[in-house]
Design a protein around this motif. Structure first.
Motif, PDB file in Angstrom:
ATOM      1  N   LYS A 152      28.127 -96.590  78.933  1.00 50.28           N
ATOM      2  CA  LYS A 152      29.370 -96.693  79.708  1.00 50.28           C
ATOM      3  C   LYS A 152      30.230 -97.843  79.197  1.00 50.28           C
ATOM      4  N   LYS A 153      29.604 -98.986  78.920  1.00 47.54           N
ATOM      5  CA  LYS A 153      30.367-100.156  78.467  1.00 47.54           C
ATOM      6  C   LYS A 153      31.012 -99.932  77.099  1.00 47.54           C
ATOM      7  N   LEU A 154      30.393 -99.081  76.276  1.00 48.18           N
ATOM      8  CA  LEU A 154      30.934 -98.827  74.936  1.00 48.18           C
ATOM      9  C   LEU A 154      31.599 -97.460  74.816  1.00 48.18           C
ATOM     10  N   ASN A 155      31.772 -96.778  75.938  1.00 48.00           N
ATOM     11  CA  ASN A 155      32.400 -95.446  75.956  1.00 48.00           C
ATOM     12  C   ASN A 155      31.707 -94.476  75.004  1.00 48.00           C
ATOM     13  N   LEU A 156      30.391 -94.450  75.093  1.00 49.45           N
ATOM     14  CA  LEU A 156      29.583 -93.587  74.237  1.00 49.45           C
ATOM     15  C   LEU A 156      28.992 -92.437  75.042  1.00 49.45           C
ATOM     16  N   PRO A 157      28.755 -91.297  74.399  1.00 47.36           N
ATOM     17  CA  PRO A 157      28.054 -90.212  75.093  1.00 47.36           C
ATOM     18  C   PRO A 157      26.571 -90.557  75.252  1.00 47.36           C
ATOM     19  N   LEU A 158      25.971 -90.076  76.318  1.00 52.00           N
ATOM     20  CA  LEU A 158      24.540 -90.242  76.470  1.00 52.00           C
ATOM     21  C   LEU A 158      23.824 -89.420  75.409  1.00 52.00           C
ATOM     22  N   PRO A 159      22.776 -89.956  74.792  1.00 52.84           N
ATOM     23  CA  PRO A 159      22.075 -89.194  73.749  1.00 52.84           C
ATOM     24  C   PRO A 159      21.346 -87.995  74.331  1.00 52.84           C
ATOM     25  N   PRO A 160      21.268 -86.897  73.586  1.00 57.68           N
ATOM     26  CA  PRO A 160      20.474 -85.748  74.044  1.00 57.68           C
ATOM     27  C   PRO A 160      19.022 -86.156  74.280  1.00 57.68           C
ATOM     28  N   LYS A 161      18.386 -85.532  75.245  1.00 56.09           N
ATOM     29  CA  LYS A 161      17.033 -85.946  75.636  1.00 56.09           C
ATOM     30  C   LYS A 161      16.030 -85.818  74.504  1.00 56.09           C
ATOM     31  N   GLN A 162      16.231 -84.850  73.627  1.00 55.70           N
ATOM     32  CA  GLN A 162      15.259 -84.649  72.554  1.00 55.70           C
ATOM     33  C   GLN A 162      15.460 -85.625  71.401  1.00 55.70           C
ATOM     34  N   GLU A 163      16.540 -86.392  71.416  1.00 57.29           N
ATOM     35  CA  GLU A 163      16.847 -87.307  70.321  1.00 57.29           C
ATOM     36  C   GLU A 163      16.203 -88.678  70.564  1.00 57.29           C
ATOM     37  N   ASN A 164      15.953 -89.424  69.469  1.00 57.43           N
ATOM     38  CA  ASN A 164      15.621 -90.845  69.556  1.00 57.43           C
ATOM     39  C   ASN A 164      16.893 -91.572  69.978  1.00 57.43           C
ATOM     40  N   ALA A 165      16.886 -92.121  71.178  1.00 54.50           N
ATOM     41  CA  ALA A 165      18.108 -92.673  71.764  1.00 54.50           C
ATOM     42  C   ALA A 165      18.719 -93.774  70.907  1.00 54.50           C
ATOM     43  N   GLU A 166      17.887 -94.690  70.431  1.00 53.65           N
ATOM     44  CA  GLU A 166      18.418 -95.804  69.654  1.00 53.65           C
ATOM     45  C   GLU A 166      19.055 -95.312  68.361  1.00 53.65           C
ATOM     46  N   LYS A 167      18.359 -94.442  67.644  1.00 56.55           N
ATOM     47  CA  LYS A 167      18.910 -93.937  66.381  1.00 56.55           C
ATOM     48  C   LYS A 167      20.181 -93.125  66.622  1.00 56.55           C
ATOM     49  N   PHE A 168      20.191 -92.325  67.683  1.00 58.12           N
ATOM     50  CA  PHE A 168      21.382 -91.533  67.991  1.00 58.12           C
ATOM     51  C   PHE A 168      22.585 -92.442  68.218  1.00 58.12           C
ATOM     52  N   LEU A 169      22.392 -93.508  68.997  1.00 57.05           N
ATOM     53  CA  LEU A 169      23.508 -94.396  69.317  1.00 57.05           C
ATOM     54  C   LEU A 169      23.924 -95.248  68.121  1.00 57.05           C
ATOM     55  N   VAL A 170      22.972 -95.644  67.284  1.00 52.78           N
ATOM     56  CA  VAL A 170      23.348 -96.333  66.036  1.00 52.78           C
ATOM     57  C   VAL A 170      24.202 -95.410  65.187  1.00 52.78           C
ATOM     58  N   GLY A 171      23.837 -94.135  65.127  1.00 50.95           N
ATOM     59  CA  GLY A 171      24.628 -93.163  64.371  1.00 50.95           C
ATOM     60  C   GLY A 171      26.025 -92.987  64.922  1.00 50.95           C
ATOM     61  N   GLU A 172      26.168 -93.111  66.251  1.00 47.22           N
ATOM     62  CA  GLU A 172      27.497 -93.027  66.865  1.00 47.22           C
ATOM     63  C   GLU A 172      28.339 -94.262  66.571  1.00 47.22           C
ATOM     64  N   LEU A 173      27.678 -95.407  66.402  1.00 44.95           N
ATOM     65  CA  LEU A 173      28.389 -96.682  66.305  1.00 44.95           C
ATOM     66  C   LEU A 173      28.574 -97.202  64.883  1.00 44.95           C
ATOM     67  N   LEU A 174      27.622 -96.931  63.995  1.00 48.42           N
ATOM     68  CA  LEU A 174      27.642 -97.562  62.675  1.00 48.42           C
ATOM     69  C   LEU A 174      27.779 -96.525  61.565  1.00 48.42           C
ATOM     70  N   THR A 175      28.849 -96.642  60.783  1.00 47.46           N
ATOM     71  CA  THR A 175      29.071 -95.805  59.602  1.00 47.46           C
ATOM     72  C   THR A 175      28.993 -96.692  58.370  1.00 47.46           C
ATOM     73  N   THR A 176      28.159 -96.315  57.414  1.00 48.88           N
ATOM     74  CA  THR A 176      27.965 -97.122  56.209  1.00 48.88           C
ATOM     75  C   THR A 176      28.350 -96.318  54.972  1.00 48.88           C
ATOM     76  N   ALA A 177      28.637 -97.043  53.904  1.00 46.85           N
ATOM     77  CA  ALA A 177      28.954 -96.380  52.629  1.00 46.85           C
ATOM     78  C   ALA A 177      28.473 -97.240  51.470  1.00 46.85           C
ATOM     79  N   TYR A 178      27.807 -96.603  50.520  1.00 45.38           N
ATOM     80  CA  TYR A 178      27.407 -97.256  49.279  1.00 45.38           C
ATOM     81  C   TYR A 178      28.461 -96.897  48.239  1.00 45.38           C
ATOM     82  N   GLN A 179      29.122 -97.918  47.684  1.00 51.50           N
ATOM     83  CA  GLN A 179      30.220 -97.692  46.748  1.00 51.50           C
ATOM     84  C   GLN A 179      29.789 -98.159  45.361  1.00 51.50           C
TER      85      GLN A 179
END
Length: 612
Positions: free
Chosen positions: A334-361
Motif C-alpha cells: 500500500k505504501k509503495l502503490n504495488l499490487p499484492l503478489p499472487p499467492k503462488q509466487e515468492n512474494a519477495e522476488k515478485f515485489l523486487v521484480g516490480e520495483l527493480l529493473t536492471t540492465a547490463y550494458q
C-alpha cells in the motif's frame, strides 16, 4: 506508591507534509495513552521535520507550525506531551519544545546550543537561547513562559536538553537542571544516523544519568526525512549510569512509542547491531522512504556485475525483505502503490521484480565473467534483467570526433577519452528506461571514487540518487562478502570472486581499480585523516608511516596522488547525485565537507614530503 510510566515516541516526518506529520504525532499520542504513559516526549522539530532547511527562515513557516500546535493541543487529554517546533520572535527563530499537559499548553523550552559541524548548519536558521532567561510568549491570545525552565508532574521535576545541548561537556544545560534538582531530563533529538553512532549515544545517556543523578530519556526522529540524512528513531532511558531500556532502531513504521516505568530496573533493552547490519538496515529504510516520498514507481540500475552496482541491487532486495517483515505485505504494498503478489509466487522476488529493473550494458571490453555475475545476481533476487551492447553508440561518437579532428583515437594517446565515452554512452539509454518506468535511476558511485574523481561525469555518476556515495569501497568489498553469508544472498558468489575493474580498457590491458589508483585499504586510511580529521599531507605521512606496512617512498606517492586527485576533482563532487549520509563522515559538499573548486592543489604541502 507505584512508579509512573513515561514514554518516548519517534515519528517519520516529511517537510511540508502538514497533515501527515500531525496525523503521525496524534497516533503516537494515542499509542502512549493506550500504554498508560503519563508523559510522552516526541523528537526535536517533530511538527515540521528537522530537514526543512531555509523554510525555517520564512515568516509563514514557523507561524504554520504554531497552527499545527493549536490542532494538537486538544488531542492531549489525560497525558503530558512534549513536542518540538520552530518559533519566530521578531527577527530570530528558536528551536523549541512545547509542553502540553492535559490539553493545556504549559510553556516552551528553547535550545541553547546549536549544531554546526558535519551535516548540521543550525546557525543558518536558528538563534541559541541564553541560559536562565525566560520570557512571555503570546499564543492564542494568552502569554506562556518560553526559555530555560523546568516543569513538574506529580512531584517529579523534569527538564530538557535538546539534542546538541547534551554534547557540550561542562557547559551543557544538564548541569543547570541538576542545580534545580530535576528528577528526569528528556532529550528530544534530530540526530543523524551514522554507523556506530548509537554507541556514542549509549555512553552519553549512561554518563548523563550518572552525572546528574536522575533519569535521562532520549528520543530521536525516524527515517529518511528529506533526502540525505537518515534518522534511526533511537529511544533510550538511563539512570545512575545504567541503561534501563532501548528500542530496536530504523523501523519502517510511521511511528514508534516505547514506554518505561520510572523505576531503576532494566526494562527491555534491544541489542546494538554490528556495523554491517546497521548499514543494510539504514540504507534499506532510506531507499524505502525516498521511493515513497518521491512518489516514484521503482528503481532502475545499470548492473555491471561489479561490487558497487551489486551492493545497491542487494540493498533494494533487502528493502523489500525488511519492509515486509516490519510492515506486513499488505501495508508495504500500500505504501509503495504495488499490487499484492499472487499467492503462488515468492512474494519477495515478485515485489523486487516490480520495483527493480536492471540492465547490463556491455562493450567489446566487457568480460563474460561480469555479464554472468550481473545476470546471476539479478535472477537470484528477482529483479528484471535486460542486456545490450553499446559498441555501436561508442563507435558512432568515436568516428564523428575522429573525422572532425582528422586523426584516429588511440589507447596510447587518448586513454581517458576512450574510457569515458564508453561510460557516457551508457547513460542516455539507462535514463530512457528510468523515464519509461517513472523510476529513480540509481547511481553507483562510492566515497573512495568520489575522493579521487575515479568516475565519469554524465556516465556512471548519472542518477537520481547515489545510495552508497558516502561509503568507502573497502567497506563495500568486505560487506559484500559478509552479505553473501549472513543475508542468505547466494547470487553474490560470482560478484565476490571478481577483482574490481571498470572494464573500460581492452581486456588484454588487464585493468583493475587498485592498479589505476592505489589499494582501497590505503585510500580509506588517507581520507579518514585528510577529510574526517582535517590533517595536512605531512601529518598523514608521519602517522601512516608508523601504522602501515609500506615503503616510505610508496606511501608518499599514494598521499601525493590522493591530494592531487582530490583537489582536481572537486567539481565532480559538486555534481554527484544526492547521497545518504551513512558513515561518520562523507565528501558531499552540500552536507559535510566544503572545498574550493579551484585551488593550488596542496602544491607546497606535497613538496614538503620530498624533504623528509
Amino acid at each position: 506508591m507505584s512508579p509512573i510510566k513515561i514514554a518516548s515516541g519517534t515519528v517519520n516526518q516529511t517537510p511540508l507534509d502538514w497533515k501527515g506529520n500531525l496525523d503521525r504525532i496524534i497516533r503516537a499520542v494515542k499509542e502512549a495513552k493506550s500504554e498508560h504513559a503519563e508523559i510522552l516526549c516526541l523528537p526535536e522539530l517533530a511538527i515540521t521535520g528537522y530537514g526543512s532547511e531555509d523554510l525555517f527562515l520564512s515568516y509563514w513557516f514557523p507561524q504554520k507550525a504554531l497552527k499545527q500546535l493549536e490542532l494538537l493541543i486538544p488531542e492531549c487529554t489525560d497525558i503530558t506531551v512534549a513536542i518540538g517546533l520552530p518559533i519566530r520572535i521578531q527577527d530570530n527563530v528558536y528551536n523549541c519544545v512545547a509542553v502540553i499537559a492535559n490539553a493545556k499548553l504549559k510553556g516552551f523550552v528553547a535550545k541553547q546550543y546549536l549544531a554546526i559541524d558535519g551535516v548540521h548548519y543550525e546557525f543558518r536558521w536558528f538563534t541559541p537561547w541564553p541560559a536562565y532567561e525566560v520570557i512571555d510568549f503570546e499564543f492564542q491570545g494568552e502569554k506562556y513562559p518560553l526559555g530555560d525552565q523546568i516543569f513538574e508532574h506529580k512531584g517529579i521535576k523534569y527538564g530538557f536538553e535538546i539534542c546538541e545541548d547534551a554534547w557540550r561537556g561542562s557547559i551543557r544545560p544538564g548541569y543547570r537542571l541538576a542545580e534545580r534538582n530535576v528528577d528526569l531530563i528528556f532529550n528530544p533529538s534530530a540526530s543523524h544516523f551514522a554507523m556506530g553512532k548509537t554507541r556514542e549515544r549509549y555512553k552519553l545517556i549512561q554518563e548523563s544519568s550518572k552525572i546528574f543523578d536522575c533519569y535521562y530519556c532520549y528520543t530521536n526522529l525516524l527515517g529518511n526525512e528529506s533526502g540525505r540524512m537518515i534518522f534511526d528513531g533511537e529511544i533510550m532511558l538511563g539512570k545512575s549510569g545504567e541503561i534501563l531500556g532501548r528500542n530496536q532502531l530504523l523501523s519502517f513504521q510511521d511511528f514508534q512509542v516505547k514506554s518505561f516505568y520510572l523505576d531503576p530496573k532494566k526494562q527491555d533493552i534491544a541489542p546494538i547491531l554490528e556495523k554491517e547490519k546497521e548499514f543494510v538496515q539504514a540504507a534499506s529504510l532510506a531507499l524505502f522512504d525516498y521511493l515513497r516520498k518521491s512518489k516514484s514507481k521503482g528503481f532502475v540500475l545499470s548492473l555491471s556485475g561489479g561490487a558497487d552496482s551489486s551492493t545497491i541491487a542487494i540493498l533494494v532486495s533487502e528493502m523489500v525483505k525488511r519492509g515486509i517483515q516490519d510492515l506486513g505485505i499488505v501495508l508495504f504494498c500500500k505504501k509503495l502503490n504495488l499490487p499484492l503478489p499472487p499467492k503462488q509466487e515468492n512474494a519477495e522476488k515478485f515485489l523486487v521484480g516490480e520495483l527493480l529493473t536492471t540492465a547490463y550494458q556491455g562493450t567489446k571490453n566487457s568480460s563474460d565473467d561480469t555479464f554472468q555475475s550481473a545476470k546471476t545476481l539479478a535472477e537470484s533476487i528477482g529483479a528484471k534483467f535486460y542486456h545490450w551492447n553499446i559498441d555501436e553508440e561508442v563507435s558512432s561518437y568515436t568516428k564523428k570526433i575522429e573525422q572532425a579532428i582528422g586523426r584516429p583515437l588511440t589507447w596510447e594517446q587518448d586513454d581517458i577519452t576512450l574510457q569515458n565515452i564508453q561510460a557516457r554512452s551508457r547513460s542516455p539509454i539507462i535514463w530512457m528506461l528510468a523515464n519509461i518506468r517513472n523510476s529513480l535511476l540509481l547511481s553507483t558511485s562510492n566515497r573512495s571514487e568520489g575522493d579521487v574523481g575515479y568516475a565519469t561525469m554524465d556516465g556512471d555518476t548519472s542518477g537520481s540518487i547515489s545510495p552508497i556515495a558516502a561509503v568507502d569501497k573497502y567497506f563495500i568489498l568486505n560487506w559484500l562478502s559478509w552479505a553473501e553469508k549472513n543475508l542468505n544472498q547466494p547470487g553474490l558468489q560470482l560478484v565476490n570472486s571478481l577483482q574490481p575493474t571498470a572494464e573500460l580498457r581492452p581486456l588484454e590491458r588487464t585493468q583493475t581499480d587498485e592498479k589505476d589508483l592505489m589499494p582501497y585499504a590505503v585510500i580509506v586510511e588517507i581520507e579518514k585523516l585528510a577529510i574526517r580529521d582535517k590533517r595536512s599531507p605531512m601529518d598523514i605521512f608521519l602517522i601512516l608511516n608508523e601504522e602501515l606496512q609500506l615503503e616510505s617512498s610508496v606511501l608518499k606517492d599514494y598521499i601525493k596522488k590522493f591530494f592531487r586527485l582530490w583537489s582536481r576533482n572537486q567539481w565532480k563532487r559538486e555534481r554527484l547525485a544526492p547521497s545518504f549520509h551513512l558513515d561518520e563522515f562523507n565528501v558531499d559538499p552540500k552536507t559535510w565537507y566544503r572545498f574550493p573548486i579551484l585551488s593550488g592543489g596542496f602544491a607546497e604541502e606535497l613538496e614538503q614530503l620530498d624533504q623528509l
